[in-house]
Motif scaffolding. Structure first.
Motif, mmCIF file in Angstrom:
data_model
loop_
_atom_site.group_PDB
_atom_site.id
_atom_site.type_symbol
_atom_site.label_atom_id
_atom_site.label_comp_id
_atom_site.label_asym_id
_atom_site.label_seq_id
_atom_site.Cartn_x
_atom_site.Cartn_y
_atom_site.Cartn_z
ATOM 1 N N GLY A 87 57.523 8.769 49.226
ATOM 2 C CA GLY A 87 56.466 9.780 48.995
ATOM 3 C C GLY A 87 57.049 11.163 49.181
ATOM 4 O O GLY A 87 58.648 10.948 49.838
ATOM 5 N N ASP A 89 59.952 13.680 49.502
ATOM 6 C CA ASP A 89 61.307 13.187 48.544
ATOM 7 C C ASP A 89 61.861 12.150 49.059
ATOM 8 O O ASP A 89 61.286 12.067 49.737
ATOM 9 C CB ASP A 89 62.068 14.696 48.661
ATOM 10 N N ILE A 92 64.130 12.918 52.822
ATOM 11 C CA ILE A 92 63.820 13.220 53.707
ATOM 12 C C ILE A 92 62.377 12.943 54.555
ATOM 13 O O ILE A 92 61.181 11.672 53.837
ATOM 14 C CB ILE A 92 62.865 15.270 53.895
ATOM 15 N N THR A 119 59.545 17.704 48.878
ATOM 16 C CA THR A 119 58.738 17.859 49.877
ATOM 17 C C THR A 119 57.618 18.163 50.589
ATOM 18 O O THR A 119 57.268 19.432 49.678
ATOM 19 C CB THR A 119 59.804 17.768 50.861
ATOM 20 N N ALA A 120 56.891 17.108 51.028
ATOM 21 C CA ALA A 120 55.925 18.105 52.265
ATOM 22 C C ALA A 120 55.681 20.073 52.626
ATOM 23 O O ALA A 120 54.898 20.690 52.593
ATOM 24 C CB ALA A 120 55.269 17.241 53.324
ATOM 25 N N ASN A 169 55.318 14.158 60.860
ATOM 26 C CA ASN A 169 54.442 13.104 61.892
ATOM 27 C C ASN A 169 54.362 13.636 62.766
ATOM 28 O O ASN A 169 54.701 13.779 63.763
ATOM 29 C CB ASN A 169 55.869 12.042 61.700
ATOM 30 N N ALA A 202 48.698 18.490 51.229
ATOM 31 C CA ALA A 202 48.628 19.367 50.524
ATOM 32 C C ALA A 202 49.192 18.624 49.526
ATOM 33 O O ALA A 202 49.310 18.032 48.374
ATOM 34 C CB ALA A 202 50.227 20.194 51.217
ATOM 35 N N ARG A 204 47.192 17.603 46.503
ATOM 36 C CA ARG A 204 46.629 15.968 46.915
ATOM 37 C C ARG A 204 45.321 16.646 46.162
ATOM 38 O O ARG A 204 44.601 16.859 46.467
ATOM 39 C CB ARG A 204 46.996 14.895 47.769
ATOM 40 N N MET A 227 48.383 12.435 60.809
ATOM 41 C CA MET A 227 49.464 11.485 60.059
ATOM 42 C C MET A 227 49.691 11.792 58.058
ATOM 43 O O MET A 227 50.773 12.430 57.961
ATOM 44 C CB MET A 227 49.371 10.364 60.009
ATOM 45 N N THR A 229 49.279 15.417 57.992
ATOM 46 C CA THR A 229 49.515 16.979 58.442
ATOM 47 C C THR A 229 50.722 16.979 58.101
ATOM 48 O O THR A 229 51.075 16.540 58.954
ATOM 49 C CB THR A 229 48.990 17.146 58.932
ATOM 50 N N THR A 230 50.826 18.358 58.050
ATOM 51 C CA THR A 230 52.206 18.774 58.350
ATOM 52 C C THR A 230 51.914 20.622 58.953
ATOM 53 O O THR A 230 51.354 21.454 58.458
ATOM 54 C CB THR A 230 53.526 19.269 56.773
HETATM 55 C C1 LIG Z 1 57.243 9.487 56.769
HETATM 56 S S1 LIG Z 1 57.049 11.615 56.895
HETATM 57 C C2 LIG Z 1 57.521 11.540 54.725
HETATM 58 C C3 LIG Z 1 57.616 12.909 54.626
HETATM 59 C C4 LIG Z 1 58.303 12.444 52.857
HETATM 60 N N1 LIG Z 1 59.559 12.069 52.571
HETATM 61 C C5 LIG Z 1 58.228 14.243 52.052
HETATM 62 O O1 LIG Z 1 59.683 14.628 51.845
HETATM 63 O O2 LIG Z 1 57.555 14.840 52.235
HETATM 64 C C6 LIG Z 1 55.246 11.356 56.374
HETATM 65 C C7 LIG Z 1 54.842 12.893 57.210
HETATM 66 O O3 LIG Z 1 55.611 13.839 55.635
HETATM 67 C C8 LIG Z 1 53.990 14.565 55.641
HETATM 68 N N2 LIG Z 1 53.193 15.088 54.926
HETATM 69 C C9 LIG Z 1 53.748 14.140 53.364
HETATM 70 N N3 LIG Z 1 52.874 14.744 52.461
HETATM 71 C C10 LIG Z 1 52.118 15.630 53.098
HETATM 72 C C11 LIG Z 1 51.461 16.368 52.082
HETATM 73 N N4 LIG Z 1 50.902 16.229 50.716
HETATM 74 N N5 LIG Z 1 50.358 17.445 52.754
HETATM 75 C C12 LIG Z 1 50.685 17.518 54.165
HETATM 76 N N6 LIG Z 1 51.779 16.310 54.830
HETATM 77 C C13 LIG Z 1 52.472 15.371 54.021
HETATM 78 C C14 LIG Z 1 53.312 13.950 56.956
HETATM 79 O O4 LIG Z 1 53.731 15.084 58.049
HETATM 80 C C15 LIG Z 1 53.605 12.705 56.931
HETATM 81 O O5 LIG Z 1 53.005 12.838 58.555
#
Ligand SMILES: C[S@@+](CC[C@H](N)C(=O)[O-])C[C@H]1O[C@@H](n2cnc3c(N)ncnc32)[C@H](O)[C@@H]1O
Length: 257
Positions: A87, A89, A92, A119-120, A169, A202, A204, A227, A229-230
């Motif tokens: 998901g 990047d 990251i 990335t998010a 996360n 975000a 989506r 989970m 949310t960012t």
């Molecule tokens: C294991 S990390 C993976 C991050 C991913 N590799 C990236 O670059 O976005 C998972 C976390 O990314 C964030 N996240 C991923 N997609 C998101 C989105 N579309 N909207 C908000 N937060 C997102 C959330 O904080 C989630 O708990």
């Protein structure tokens, strides 16, 4: 350039597929996925690339089986073009690291290419306005692989350095109060008036939500944080204008406008 000289016929791509919507998946990622023999990933991410699936073999995995998934992808890539989806990047908090660690451990000669994605943090920042145009740090509050003590040290260091902070996360079912603990630490060195953005899903197609608030009030929205949310916490110069967060880069100190 690939990372090793292959003696095999296959290839392994670790593909960042962006935050979720097809519009934010790169052309490179789409081409790799379309041309793969095998696509491997967890169901949430495979659902996001449904529009690109046709004759490829699809291997669905579940969260918590990442090591097994990485090994399988490396083995299949000896004779096949394999795309492992990650998901956002692929670096990251993504699968690139584990895939290369397993490949190194096995002294694998498979060709591996890491394909980046949006990335998010970038996705979330775009919805909030311009909160991260200057120095920032990202911190994951997941203590599954990083001890909580280390996470706390990083929170203290970045707060003290007045960097914009992106929190990945922030919560899960098992880690329900990590976000509250992090906010408490950041409030020790930042004013309550500092802007905070809470963005869920975000870019989506479903469930997107954007909240702009302040550090003093952020825990009033604690139930909105999960989970998916960012959270972005501004620095001492960030401000709110028309429900958007702006962190000045410094132009105003040099130019009149
Ligand atoms: C294991 S990390 C993976 C991050 C991913 N590799 C990236 O670059 O976005 C998972 C976390 O990314 C964030 N996240 C991923 N997609 C998101 C989105 N579309 N909207 C908000 N937060 C997102 C959330 O904080 C989630 O708990």
């Amino acid at each position: 350039m690939s990372l090793s000289q292959s003696h095999n016929n296959g290839m392994l791509y670790v593909v960042g597929i962006g935050p979720g919507s097809p519009d934010h998946l790169t052309i490179k990622a789409a081409n790799v996925l379309k041309n793969a023999d095998i696509i491997i990933g967890n169901s949430t991410y495979l659902d996001q690339i449904n529009h690109l699936l046709n004759s490829q073999q699809v291997i669905r995995s579940t969260m918590g089986h990442e090591v097994e998934r990485a090994k399988k992808a490396i083995h299949l890539a000896r004779d096949n073009t394999v795309a492992m989806v990650s998901g956002g990047d692929s670096n990251i908090y993504g699968m690139a690291g584990l895939v290369l660690e397993v490949a190194r451990h096995e002294n694998s000669q498979v060709d591996i290419e890491i394909v980046p994605g949006v990335t998010a943090l970038s996705a979330v920042a775009s919805l909030l306005g311009a909160p991260v145009v200057t120095d920032f740090a990202v911190i994951s509050l997941s203590d599954l692989l990083t001890p909580w003590d280390t996470i706390e040290k990083r929170l203290h260091a970045t707060s003290d350095a007045d960097m914009v902070i992106g929190i990945y996360n922030p919560k899960s079912r098992q880690r329900n109060n990590n976000f509250q603990r992090a906010v408490k630490i950041i409030r020790r060195s930042r004013e309550d008036s500092v802007p905070v953005g809470i963005v869920k899903n975000a870019l989506r197609s479903e469930g997107e939500s954007v909240i702009v608030t302040t550090l003093g009030k952020v825990l009033e929205y604690n139930d909105e944080v999960d989970m998916r949310t960012t959270v972005i916490i501004g620095n001492s110069e960030s401000g709110i204008w028309n429900s958007r967060i702006i962190t000045p880069r410094g132009y105003h100190k040099k130019y009149d406008y």
